[in-house]
Design a protein around this motif. Structure first.
Motif, short mmCIF file in Angstrom:
data_model
loop_
_atom_site.label_atom_id
_atom_site.label_comp_id
_atom_site.label_asym_id
_atom_site.label_seq_id
_atom_site.Cartn_x
_atom_site.Cartn_y
_atom_site.Cartn_z
N GLY A 188 105.95 58.81 39.07
CA GLY A 188 107.01 58.22 38.20
C GLY A 188 107.24 57.77 38.37
N VAL A 189 106.36 56.08 37.97
CA VAL A 189 105.98 54.59 37.42
C VAL A 189 105.55 54.92 35.81
CG1 VAL A 189 106.13 52.39 38.06
CG2 VAL A 189 106.79 54.46 39.77
N VAL A 190 106.23 54.05 34.74
CA VAL A 190 105.06 54.24 33.70
C VAL A 190 104.51 52.88 34.10
CG1 VAL A 190 105.20 53.46 31.50
CG2 VAL A 190 106.41 55.70 32.38
N ASN A 191 102.61 52.84 34.20
CA ASN A 191 102.43 51.55 34.08
C ASN A 191 101.87 50.66 32.94
OD1 ASN A 191 101.24 49.16 35.07
ND2 ASN A 191 99.97 50.16 37.04
N LYS A 237 106.66 55.58 46.17
CA LYS A 237 106.40 55.07 44.93
C LYS A 237 105.55 53.50 44.96
CE LYS A 237 110.17 57.13 41.83
NZ LYS A 237 109.53 57.32 40.76
N TYR A 238 105.97 52.91 45.80
CA TYR A 238 105.00 51.77 45.97
C TYR A 238 103.65 51.80 46.68
CZ TYR A 238 108.66 47.85 46.36
OH TYR A 238 109.60 46.92 46.76
N ILE A 239 103.21 53.20 46.84
CA ILE A 239 102.27 52.90 47.15
C ILE A 239 101.22 53.46 46.11
CG2 ILE A 239 99.99 54.56 48.32
CD1 ILE A 239 102.44 54.80 50.87
N ALA A 240 101.69 54.19 45.13
CA ALA A 240 101.14 54.68 44.13
C ALA A 240 101.20 53.35 43.49
CB ALA A 240 102.05 56.27 43.54
N VAL A 241 102.03 52.43 43.50
CA VAL A 241 102.35 51.78 42.13
C VAL A 241 100.80 50.73 42.48
CG1 VAL A 241 102.99 50.08 40.81
CG2 VAL A 241 103.86 52.12 40.96
N VAL A 242 100.72 49.86 43.78
CA VAL A 242 99.70 49.21 44.44
C VAL A 242 98.35 49.81 45.06
CG1 VAL A 242 99.09 47.84 46.45
CG2 VAL A 242 101.61 48.52 46.03
N VAL A 243 98.29 51.20 44.68
CA VAL A 243 96.71 51.52 44.71
C VAL A 243 96.18 51.44 42.62
CG1 VAL A 243 95.77 53.81 44.49
CG2 VAL A 243 96.93 53.09 46.29
N GLY A 301 93.68 53.87 37.60
CA GLY A 301 94.91 53.21 37.83
C GLY A 301 96.37 53.71 37.18
N GLY A 302 96.71 54.06 35.87
CA GLY A 302 97.98 54.58 35.25
C GLY A 302 98.00 55.62 35.84
N LEU A 303 97.35 56.64 36.22
CA LEU A 303 97.52 58.32 36.58
C LEU A 303 98.24 58.19 38.13
CD1 LEU A 303 94.79 60.96 36.21
CD2 LEU A 303 96.15 60.11 38.81
N THR A 332 110.56 47.44 39.25
CA THR A 332 110.72 48.39 38.36
C THR A 332 111.47 49.75 39.21
OG1 THR A 332 108.34 49.52 39.30
CG2 THR A 332 108.80 49.25 37.37
N VAL A 333 110.43 49.95 41.23
CA VAL A 333 111.32 50.55 42.31
C VAL A 333 112.23 50.21 42.66
CG1 VAL A 333 110.63 51.52 43.86
CG2 VAL A 333 109.23 51.85 43.02
N THR A 334 112.27 48.42 43.46
CA THR A 334 113.77 48.16 44.46
C THR A 334 115.00 47.83 42.90
OG1 THR A 334 111.79 47.75 45.52
CG2 THR A 334 113.83 46.24 45.68
N PHE A 335 114.36 46.97 42.11
CA PHE A 335 115.62 46.74 40.89
C PHE A 335 115.83 47.48 39.98
CE2 PHE A 335 113.95 43.06 43.04
CZ PHE A 335 114.62 42.27 44.05
N ASN A 336 114.55 48.39 39.79
CA ASN A 336 114.93 49.74 39.35
C ASN A 336 115.27 48.90 37.53
OD1 ASN A 336 115.06 52.12 38.61
ND2 ASN A 336 117.83 52.28 38.56
N VAL A 337 114.36 47.99 36.83
CA VAL A 337 114.16 47.99 35.45
C VAL A 337 113.08 48.36 34.33
CG1 VAL A 337 113.50 45.43 34.09
CG2 VAL A 337 114.52 44.98 36.34
N ASN A 338 113.84 48.86 33.72
CA ASN A 338 112.57 49.54 32.79
C ASN A 338 111.00 49.07 32.79
OD1 ASN A 338 110.94 49.59 29.76
ND2 ASN A 338 112.84 51.05 29.78
N HIS A 339 111.13 50.29 32.76
CA HIS A 339 109.25 50.20 33.26
C HIS A 339 108.32 49.26 32.72
CE1 HIS A 339 109.58 54.05 35.91
NE2 HIS A 339 110.59 52.97 36.63
#
Length: 420
Positions: A79-82, A259-265, A71-73, A127-134
């Motif tokens: 580009g999103v730290v989880n 980015k959305y697809i990646a973080v949901v997956v 999931g982290g990968l 993180t993606v929409t509101f650009n908050v620190n990951h």
């Protein structure tokens, strides 16, 4: 969009002499590690190091960590730290158990995926929409998951027969596979305690004895992820978002969408790991049962250099050491002192070859210390046995840090149209 153009954009910089952790290298590492463990087993007499039960237990312990790492990968390649993997696993355990005890284990698996995906969706929105620190977002997801599942347990599990506010009723198990004949033959061969041959038999026996179908699914997701991310146009576009989202956008890639697809997956994978814990590992949901495995999965992903095969090695390493602690306790961990000493001697030789004399001196000091500790004792303190899996993870991360290269835009803020 030109695939070759994005490939050039997202390609990693070529380091001097750096080798990728390809399948042949992974197999070579596994073979070398197995030979060393076999040598240590023969010398120390700790025969359970590579037994069928040890390997089977290690695999069961490694799967949730591997799913979190996978999931982290997915997230970090976009580009999103989880850091929120732990919370997504917690959601997976709760939703998996809630559906599993009512409608069967496979429904539980599906709902575990959904629960983790919801956590991933929340992290993506923040993180993606509101650009908050990951990092801030990930910690928030972890805290919310803990509170949310505790709240839900109070009026679901607490009112169910056989449940309480801190655990669910028992869940029906998923079918396990044992290959008749082959499993017994490998167990017999492992019991001969021959050098290397019995160790190989023990490893193979652990892979064909009492193997849950969900374990098979989880293992197949690792090569499937490699194929999707490195062999398809979809994966190429997704990885370009983690390397250079501005360039990817200029070539027509919808960076937000990928980015959305990646973080949901990513959340779904972590949720699957949580569902595995509740349905396969224990057969019941218990409050706090993830035990930090989301963070360990993140460490396994970093050890694997953001690649599926290396991540699987890291998860397997932790599962192996943790299983040693559970099955043989002090005797097995004591034998591992000898293995660490041998590995340090190999590191010493390598540092001398590279003419790095300070690092060689450090390796020599710790190698001698480990040899002396092993020779003068018959067991290790219980506190060290408890800490051994975590210490091993930290040591491996420290030793592998020099070859790591994260995606170039991992964790960096991105706004649509910022390259114009």
């Amino acid at each position: 969009m030109s695939t070759s153009t994005v490939s050039a954009t997202s390609a990693a910089p070529k380091g001097g002499g750096r080798r990728k952790l390809t399948l042949p290298w992974i197999l070579l590492i596994i073979a070398g590690g197995l030979a060393l463990i076999s040598l240590v087993r023969v010398i120390s007499g700790a025969e359970d190091l590579t037994s069928v039960g040890q390997v089977s237990g290690a695999l069961q312990l490694a799967v949730p960590i591997a799913m979190a790492g996978l999931g982290g990968l997915w997230a970090e390649r976009a580009g999103v730290v989880n850091i929120g993997l732990e919370g997504m696993m917690i959601l997976g355990t709760w939703f998996g158990a809630w559906a599993g005890y009512q409608w069967g284990p496979w429904t539980g698996v599906l709902m575990g995926l959904v629960g983790g995906a919801l956590g991933g969706l929340l992290h993506a929105i923040i993180t993606v929409t509101f650009n908050v620190n990951h990092i801030v977002s990930g910690v928030a997801v972890n805290i919310l998951a803990i509170g949310f599942t505790q709240y839900l347990s109070n009026f679901t599990f607490d009112k169910a027969e056989g449940g309480s506010s801190k655990q669910s009723p028992r869940i029906e198990p998923i079918t396990e596979i044992t290959i008749p004949g082959l499993s017994d033959w490998l167990a017999t061969l492992q019991g001969k305690h021959w050098f290397l041959v019995s160790d190989v038999a023990g490893v193979l026996g652990g892979l064909v004895t009492d193997l849950s179908l969900l374990t098979v699914v989880a293992i197949l997701l690792i090569p499937a992820t490699w194929w999707v991310l490195w062999r398809t146009a979809f994966g190429l576009r997704l990885r370009s978002c983690g390397e250079n989202p501005i360039a990817a956008e200029s070539l027509g890639v919808n960076v937000y969408k990928y980015k959305y697809i990646a973080v949901v997956v990513s959340g779904a994978m972590a949720g699957l790991g949580g569902a595995f814990l509740a349905i396969v590992s224990t057969g019941i949901y218990q409050e706090g049962q993830t035990g930090g495995r989301g963070y360990i999965g993140l460490a396994a992903m970093i050890f694997g250099n953001w690649m599926p095969g290396g991540m699987a090695l890291g998860a397997g390493l932790f599962g192996f050491t943790y299983s040693l602690k559970l099955r043989g306790g002090a005797e097995n961990v004591h034998a591992m002192l000898l293995l660490i000493a041998i590995l340090l001697v190999l590191a010493l030789a390598w540092q001398l070859y590279k003419k790095k004399y300070v690092q060689a001196a450090v390796a020599a000091f710790f190698a001698v210390a480990m040899f002396v500790w092993y020779a003068l004792t018959d067991s290790v303190p219980s506190q060290f046995v408890e800490a051994a899996p975590y210490v091993t993870t930290l040591l491996v991360l420290a030793l592998s840090a020099q070859r790591l290269r994260m995606p170039k835009a991992d964790g960096m803020p991105y706004r649509k149209g910022q390259g114009k």
